[in-house]
Write a protein that holds these residues in place. Sequence first.
Motif, mmCIF file in Angstrom:
data_model
loop_
_atom_site.group_PDB
_atom_site.id
_atom_site.type_symbol
_atom_site.label_atom_id
_atom_site.label_comp_id
_atom_site.label_asym_id
_atom_site.label_seq_id
_atom_site.Cartn_x
_atom_site.Cartn_y
_atom_site.Cartn_z
ATOM 1 N N ASP A 1 -9.471 -3.606 2.153
ATOM 2 C CA ASP A 1 -8.768 -2.246 2.597
ATOM 3 C C ASP A 1 -8.352 -1.141 1.651
ATOM 4 O O ASP A 1 -7.718 -1.391 0.688
ATOM 5 C CB ASP A 1 -7.484 -2.988 3.308
ATOM 6 C CG ASP A 1 -6.665 -1.682 4.258
ATOM 7 O OD1 ASP A 1 -5.824 -1.300 3.611
ATOM 8 O OD2 ASP A 1 -7.035 -1.631 5.287
ATOM 9 N N PRO A 2 -8.687 0.014 2.143
ATOM 10 C CA PRO A 2 -8.390 1.148 1.070
ATOM 11 C C PRO A 2 -7.069 1.332 0.883
ATOM 12 O O PRO A 2 -6.978 1.710 -0.341
ATOM 13 C CB PRO A 2 -8.967 2.224 2.075
ATOM 14 C CG PRO A 2 -9.782 1.889 3.093
ATOM 15 C CD PRO A 2 -9.485 0.596 3.477
ATOM 16 N N ASN A 3 -5.990 0.730 1.686
ATOM 17 C CA ASN A 3 -4.441 1.049 1.400
ATOM 18 C C ASN A 3 -4.118 0.060 0.586
ATOM 19 O O ASN A 3 -3.243 0.186 -0.098
ATOM 20 C CB ASN A 3 -3.896 1.064 2.662
ATOM 21 C CG ASN A 3 -4.218 2.421 3.402
ATOM 22 O OD1 ASN A 3 -4.406 3.473 3.082
ATOM 23 N ND2 ASN A 3 -4.388 2.126 4.866
ATOM 24 N N MET A 4 -4.980 -1.024 0.419
ATOM 25 C CA MET A 4 -4.425 -2.331 -0.378
ATOM 26 C C MET A 4 -4.987 -2.460 -1.653
ATOM 27 O O MET A 4 -4.496 -2.895 -2.876
ATOM 28 C CB MET A 4 -4.882 -3.467 0.465
ATOM 29 C CG MET A 4 -3.962 -3.645 1.839
ATOM 30 S SD MET A 4 -4.141 -5.211 2.593
ATOM 31 C CE MET A 4 -3.323 -4.875 4.215
ATOM 32 N N ARG A 5 -6.315 -1.770 -1.690
ATOM 33 C CA ARG A 5 -7.123 -2.114 -3.004
ATOM 34 C C ARG A 5 -6.384 -1.490 -4.338
ATOM 35 O O ARG A 5 -6.458 -1.924 -5.356
ATOM 36 C CB ARG A 5 -8.481 -1.424 -2.986
ATOM 37 C CG ARG A 5 -9.285 -2.079 -2.002
ATOM 38 C CD ARG A 5 -10.709 -1.527 -2.118
ATOM 39 N NE ARG A 5 -10.730 -0.221 -1.514
ATOM 40 C CZ ARG A 5 -11.960 0.503 -1.232
ATOM 41 N NH1 ARG A 5 -13.281 0.138 -1.715
ATOM 42 N NH2 ARG A 5 -11.871 1.667 -0.690
ATOM 43 N N SER A 6 -5.437 -0.522 -4.205
ATOM 44 C CA SER A 6 -4.773 0.041 -5.274
ATOM 45 C C SER A 6 -3.469 -0.751 -5.816
ATOM 46 O O SER A 6 -3.210 -0.351 -6.648
ATOM 47 C CB SER A 6 -4.250 1.443 -4.900
ATOM 48 O OG SER A 6 -3.592 1.576 -3.844
ATOM 49 N N TRP A 7 -3.115 -1.887 -5.024
ATOM 50 C CA TRP A 7 -2.013 -2.443 -5.061
ATOM 51 C C TRP A 7 -2.136 -3.496 -6.477
ATOM 52 O O TRP A 7 -3.060 -3.673 -6.875
ATOM 53 C CB TRP A 7 -1.568 -3.562 -4.110
ATOM 54 C CG TRP A 7 -1.373 -2.929 -2.597
ATOM 55 C CD1 TRP A 7 -1.173 -1.595 -2.351
ATOM 56 C CD2 TRP A 7 -0.854 -3.706 -1.699
ATOM 57 N NE1 TRP A 7 -0.701 -1.500 -1.203
ATOM 58 C CE2 TRP A 7 -0.657 -2.650 -0.505
ATOM 59 C CE3 TRP A 7 -0.943 -4.925 -1.344
ATOM 60 C CZ2 TRP A 7 -0.068 -3.078 0.749
ATOM 61 C CZ3 TRP A 7 -0.470 -5.513 -0.117
ATOM 62 C CH2 TRP A 7 -0.254 -4.274 1.071
#
Length: 204
Positions: free
Chosen positions: A179-185
């Motif tokens: 998920d684009p919003n989760m990959r940076s976590w």
Amino acid sequence: MLASSAIIQDIDAMRKSGLATLAFYYCDFREDYKKDRRGLLSSMLVQLCHQSNSYCDILSNFYQEHGKGLQQPSGDALVRCLEDLLKMPEQAPVYLIVDALDKCPNTSTVPSSREKVLMLVDWLIESQFPNLHICVTSRPETDIKAVLDPLTFHSISLHDKIGQIGDIDYYVNYIVNTDPNMRSWQVEDKKLVIDALTKNADGM
């Protein structure tokens, strides 16, 4: 009882060949008309009548008796209409599938929407209509198990199966990591989310 997609596909193939009639109802708590007995009965009656001229005649008479749609039939009247269909002689086997019964609200109202659906399922099974086959899918909620366990001919539980748990774990990992919003976590945050969702999925 828990349905598999393969079973439903087999029954649907029988329906398309005229060897059976099939009605499928998904209990959806997000839609008012998809979470109670009235919605279930209305949907199944319409589906069955689309597959049989004899059933269609019964529903047409039912429609006429209620002012051609001007008078809303009671829940009991809908039950009697379904009973008339199921008592028709020399009809193809009827398969009724009720999916996600646990999504019906179990509120303080007496009886609740879920209780009414459970009572309907209980009545359908106890009536022993010769051509009727019923499949119900649900999470193993206590009130649902209390009603269905004594009635079921065959029951399959997927909640504690290793394959089911593994599929859930794979799916959650895939979503969190793509998920684009989760990959940076942070890695720790991803692991916390994955562990929490997998642990609390309860087989679903």
